[in-house]
Enzyme design. Structure first.
Site, PDB file in Angstrom:
ATOM      1  N   ALA A  77      35.542  44.992  44.609  1.00  0.00           N
ATOM      2  CA  ALA A  77      34.926  43.994  45.500  1.00  0.00           C
ATOM      3  C   ALA A  77      33.894  43.213  44.696  1.00  0.00           C
ATOM      4  O   ALA A  77      33.424  43.667  43.652  1.00  0.00           O
ATOM      5  CB  ALA A  77      34.264  44.668  46.693  1.00  0.00           C
TER       6      ALA A  77
ATOM      7  N   GLY B 202      38.723  37.719  41.610  1.00  0.00           N
ATOM      8  CA  GLY B 202      39.871  37.936  40.724  1.00  0.00           C
ATOM      9  C   GLY B 202      41.090  37.141  41.144  1.00  0.00           C
ATOM     10  O   GLY B 202      42.153  37.237  40.510  1.00  0.00           O
TER      11      GLY B 202
ATOM     12  N   GLU C   3      45.540  41.005  48.632  1.00  0.00           N
ATOM     13  CA  GLU C   3      44.628  42.145  48.835  1.00  0.00           C
ATOM     14  C   GLU C   3      44.348  42.348  50.320  1.00  0.00           C
ATOM     15  O   GLU C   3      44.276  43.477  50.803  1.00  0.00           O
ATOM     16  CB  GLU C   3      43.311  41.909  48.093  1.00  0.00           C
TER      17      GLU C   3
END
Ligand code: 5RP
Length: 245
Positions: free
Chosen positions: A100, A114, A120
């Site tokens: 995170a 990212g 995700e």
């Protein structure tokens, strides 16, 4: 005989961020990944160490099926000999271990620096226990104070989507890579939205999600089951306050 006093100085061991990421990632895999599970593999430099550790378990005979949160993660996992399955082929994921960018005291998160926030979030929503791993630099009192909020948008009309995002009192910057807009695994762009702290993440999320052109935002609210945090002294702390699942 006169003896001079000797002062013994205890020099505390301070880990660098790579060491913290490895410690916390391995601790999470050891605690949560059991033989026979379906495991979600996160994306990023901390999740990398978790993937490596899962690879070790597989090499030691664990029967695991894993779901990736990005193309990059899938490549790393395959190179570690991990069996990968498409998300559509599993009913649920037992545990996902992911990083995170910010974690607040209620376990609300910002993710997506990212670039993998869309997959995700889909993987997290299909997961029974979403475990977040991070070093202590990711802990904040209020979301939006350290990290910008990544928002994934369609390429079509993205400049107009940016105008809409900036109505939420942020500065939205198109993410670039090698001189061109960064393109996500889903073929979209990302705007990194710099806020002066986010007072009401639930309200902000509903505003952003209702904008045409927005695909997903990096607020992960009420999704984490637990966060494992490594301090610079190497202690792994468990943050599970505020769990609402
Ligand atoms: C990727 C993410 C990552 O989990 C987040 O950016 C943390 O990455 P790192 O562990 O490299 O700091 O959300 O989309």
């Amino acid at each position: 005989m006169h003896r001079e006093a000797v002062t013994i100085r205890v020099i505390p061991m301070v880990l660098d961020s790579e060491q913290m990421k490895k410690i916390v990632a391995e601790a999470a895999v050891e605690e949560y990944v059991k033989d026979g599970m379906v495991v979600g593999l996160g994306t990023g430099s901390t999740a990398y160490y978790a993937i490596k550790k899962v690879g070790e378990l597989v090499a030691n005979g664990y029967d695991l099926k894993c779901v990736a949160t990005s193309v990059r993660t899938e490549e790393i996992a395959l190179s570690c000999g991990i069996e990968m399955v498409p998300l559509n082929d599993v009913k649920k994921i037992d545990v996902t271990i992911d990083g995170a960018d910010e974690i607040d005291p209620q376990l609300q998160l910002i993710k997506g620096m990212g670039g993998a926030l869309l997959r995700e979030k889909i993987v997290a929503a299909a997961t029974v226990k979403e475990i977040i791993i991070a070093d202590e630099s990711k802990i904040v009192e209020k979301l939006g104070t350290l990290s910008p909020l990544p928002v994934e948008v369609l390429q079509f009309g993205h400049v107009h989507t940016k105008f809409g995002l900036e109505l939420q009192k942020c500065n939205a910057v198109l993410r670039m890579k090698d001189g061109a807009p960064f393109v996500t695994d889903g073929g979209n762009y990302i705007y990194d939205c710099r806020f002066d702290g986010i007072d009401n993440p639930f309200f902000l999320e509903s505003r952003i999600d209702s904008m045409p052109g927005v695909v997903e935002n990096g607020l992960f609210l009420n999704m984490a089951f637990e966060a494992l945090i490594c301090t610079s002294e190497g202690e792994v702390k468990h943050l599970s306050e505020g769990v609402k699942r």
